[in-house]
Scaffold this active site. Structure first.
Site, PDB file in Angstrom:
ATOM      1  CD  GLU A  57      50.104  21.932  27.721  1.00  0.00           C
ATOM      2  OE1 GLU A  57      50.633  20.997  28.692  1.00  0.00           O
ATOM      3  OE2 GLU A  57      50.920  22.985  27.693  1.00  0.00           O
ATOM      4  CB  CYS A  93      46.288  31.510  25.812  1.00  0.00           C
ATOM      5  SG  CYS A  93      47.677  31.588  24.905  1.00  0.00           S
ATOM      6  CB  CYS A 117      55.570  24.906  16.990  1.00  0.00           C
ATOM      7  SG  CYS A 117      55.753  26.266  16.161  1.00  0.00           S
ATOM      8  CB  CYS A 151      61.508  30.045  18.755  1.00  0.00           C
ATOM      9  SG  CYS A 151      60.466  30.932  17.230  1.00  0.00           S
ATOM     10  CB  CYS A 189      59.564  28.713  22.244  1.00  0.00           C
ATOM     11  SG  CYS A 189      58.021  28.241  22.105  1.00  0.00           S
ATOM     12  CB  SER A 233      50.789  35.768  18.578  1.00  0.00           C
ATOM     13  OG  SER A 233      52.197  36.063  18.764  1.00  0.00           O
ATOM     14  CB  SER A 258      57.070  36.660  17.982  1.00  0.00           C
ATOM     15  OG  SER A 258      55.948  36.093  18.582  1.00  0.00           O
ATOM     16  CB  CYS A 316      54.598  33.277  27.065  1.00  0.00           C
ATOM     17  SG  CYS A 316      53.429  34.593  27.130  1.00  0.00           S
TER      18      CYS A 316
HETATM   19  N1  SAH Z   1      53.840  31.108  17.045  1.00  0.00           N
HETATM   20  C1  SAH Z   1      53.294  32.316  17.369  1.00  0.00           C
HETATM   21  C2  SAH Z   1      52.261  32.122  18.654  1.00  0.00           C
HETATM   22  C3  SAH Z   1      53.127  31.898  19.848  1.00  0.00           C
HETATM   23  S1  SAH Z   1      52.678  33.223  20.951  1.00  0.00           S
HETATM   24  C4  SAH Z   1      54.272  33.425  17.572  1.00  0.00           C
HETATM   25  O1  SAH Z   1      55.456  33.022  17.755  1.00  0.00           O
HETATM   26  O2  SAH Z   1      53.983  34.719  17.846  1.00  0.00           O
HETATM   27  C5  SAH Z   1      53.683  32.844  22.505  1.00  0.00           C
HETATM   28  C6  SAH Z   1      54.557  34.158  22.459  1.00  0.00           C
HETATM   29  O3  SAH Z   1      55.277  33.655  23.767  1.00  0.00           O
HETATM   30  C7  SAH Z   1      55.399  34.353  21.407  1.00  0.00           C
HETATM   31  O4  SAH Z   1      55.926  35.742  21.167  1.00  0.00           O
HETATM   32  C8  SAH Z   1      56.737  33.568  21.826  1.00  0.00           C
HETATM   33  O5  SAH Z   1      57.858  34.045  21.157  1.00  0.00           O
HETATM   34  C9  SAH Z   1      56.725  33.979  23.400  1.00  0.00           C
HETATM   35  N2  SAH Z   1      57.392  32.745  24.038  1.00  0.00           N
HETATM   36  C10 SAH Z   1      57.867  31.507  23.612  1.00  0.00           C
HETATM   37  N3  SAH Z   1      58.812  30.956  24.488  1.00  0.00           N
HETATM   38  C11 SAH Z   1      58.786  32.079  25.601  1.00  0.00           C
HETATM   39  C12 SAH Z   1      59.481  31.848  26.852  1.00  0.00           C
HETATM   40  N4  SAH Z   1      60.012  30.800  27.356  1.00  0.00           N
HETATM   41  N5  SAH Z   1      59.290  32.999  27.657  1.00  0.00           N
HETATM   42  C13 SAH Z   1      58.472  34.249  27.396  1.00  0.00           C
HETATM   43  N6  SAH Z   1      57.968  34.098  26.109  1.00  0.00           N
HETATM   44  C14 SAH Z   1      58.054  33.070  25.331  1.00  0.00           C
END
Ligand code: SAH
Length: 369
Positions: A113, A126, A133, A137, A140, A214, A236, A356
């Site tokens: 996406e 984006c 992935c 996390c 996520c 990121s 992050s 996000c």
């Molecule tokens: N893997 C990279 C790129 C993803 S960026 C990273 O982790 O930085 C996407 C951002 O959105 C990251 O900071 C991630 O932690 C955040 N994110 C993931 N799930 C989310 C959610 N449910 N609500 C808000 N932010 C979220």
């Protein structure tokens, strides 16, 4: 074609299905410099690389027919020997707030996406860097999918081309953030090659400050990325202690806060002019306490940075919720009082699950076209 090219659309396409899906190399896998070299070695005039890049990226043409400064023979040869595209659009969702999310499919049918976020004067793209992935996390939705494969350079670059075609004529993509599915620093080579194309003056000609990568905190890959490409770095963070960060970001066991923040403090590419953007997803009752807000300024001391708060975007695949607005305000106020530069990210496109951490696809039941 009897022989597989050394590189193919989606450079990471594995041998198992490469034979099935890929016969020709893809132009979008090559930086302008690399294309110049390869075309030169195959008997083309080397400057054709700049011309082709200009057509594909600056002008956004979809086929070689439009490349009018190439001879007919050259255009026929291009079509016979090269692939121009790496992705096709499967589905498009448009949010009430203007955000556009698309499901794109690779030549092996893998789904990813991408999201376009139009604001007043800027339009941010984006991008995804992996199918799924592996970082897992816990908050996520992409993390819940697991990892399938890396995207190739062509698949990263083609997200720009495909998504641009969805914008109205008066809008263009002004900013690129590597914040879609996947961990960019675990696919650094393809990400860097794509960035070279984004920055090249004959290609997309984006200014380096308009590109942000990121990472969840893959420490050994951070300095090399910033050495190779002059982009912004987002990290992050999500917690003010190892105990909480481990629950949210399993990679913290390999690279705890000390190691992560120490490496940023020591990184010569992190400067006042190029600060780190820390992302902090606020989760109700998990990392939103005043004690967290009070610890953060000291923790980040010595790192030129800004902190971006993202209220948790809920998703069926994960159990967490955003804090109530008053609690978010209190957290923010405490950080500002502690001397940090803080912004609060508005959630964009929540009605189409484009915000996000909501990019999930098949894990949460992929929507059919
Ligand atoms: N893997 C990279 C790129 C993803 S960026 C990273 O982790 O930085 C996407 C951002 O959105 C990251 O900071 C991630 O932690 C955040 N994110 C993931 N799930 C989310 C959610 N449910 N609500 C808000 N932010 C979220």
């Amino acid at each position: 074609m009897s022989e597989l090219p050394a590189r193919s659309c989606g450079a990471s396409v594995r041998a198992g299905y490469a034979a099935r899906v890929q016969v020709r190399p893809c132009l979008k896998d090559y930086s302008v410099e690399a294309l110049r070299e390869r075309l030169g070695s195959e008997g083309w005039r080397p400057y054709r690389a700049e011309q082709i890049a200009h057509w594909l990226y600056a002008r956004g043409v979809e086929s070689s027919d439009a490349m009018t400064d190439l001879s007919r023979e050259d255009r026929e040869r291009l079509d016979a020997e090269w692939e121009l595209h790496a992705l096709r659009i499967e589905r498009v969702d448009r949010s009430r707030d203007g955000t556009i999310k698309a499901v794109l499919r690779g030549v092996d049918s893998a789904r990813i996406e991408s999201v376009l976020i139009p604001e007043d004067r800027r339009t941010t793209l984006c991008l995804s860097t992996q199918v799924g992935c592996g970082m897992a996390c816990s908050f996520c939705a992409t993390g819940a999918m697991g990892f399938t494969r890396n995207l190739g350079t062509a698949e990263i670059v083609d997200q720009f081309c495909r998504m641009r075609s969805l914008l109205s004529a008066d809008r263009q993509i002004t900013n690129v953030v590597f914040m879609g599915m996947g961990e960019p620093l675990l696919n650094r080579a393809a990400v860097e090659e794509a960035i070279r194309i984004f920055l090249h003056p004959k290609a997309f000609a984006l200014a380096p400050r308009r590109v942000t990568v990121s990472t969840v905190g893959v420490v050994p890959q951070i300095a090399p990325l910033l050495e190779n490409v002059p982009v912004n770095l987002a990290v992050s963070l999500h917690a003010s202690s190892d105990a909480v960060r481990e629950r949210l970001v399993p990679l913290n066991r390999s690279y705890p806060l000390d190691a992560l923040l120490g490496s940023l403090r020591d990184c010569p590419r992190v400067t006042r002019r190029r600060p780190v953007f820390f992302e902090y997803t606020l989760i109700d009752g998990v990392n939103d306490g005043l004690e967290d807000a009070r610890r953060l300024p000291g923790l980040l001391k010595g790192i030129p940075c800004k902190l971006n708060l993202i209220p948790m975007n809920p998703h069926p695949a994960v159990p967490y919720r955003p804090p109530p607005p008053a609690r978010i305000e209190r957290f923010l106020g405490e950080l500002v009082a502690g001397g940090l530069t803080v912004t609060l990210r508005r959630s964009r496109g929540p009605d189409i699950a484009a915000a996000c951490g909501q990019l999930a696809l098949s894990a949460a039941g992929s929507k059919a076209p």
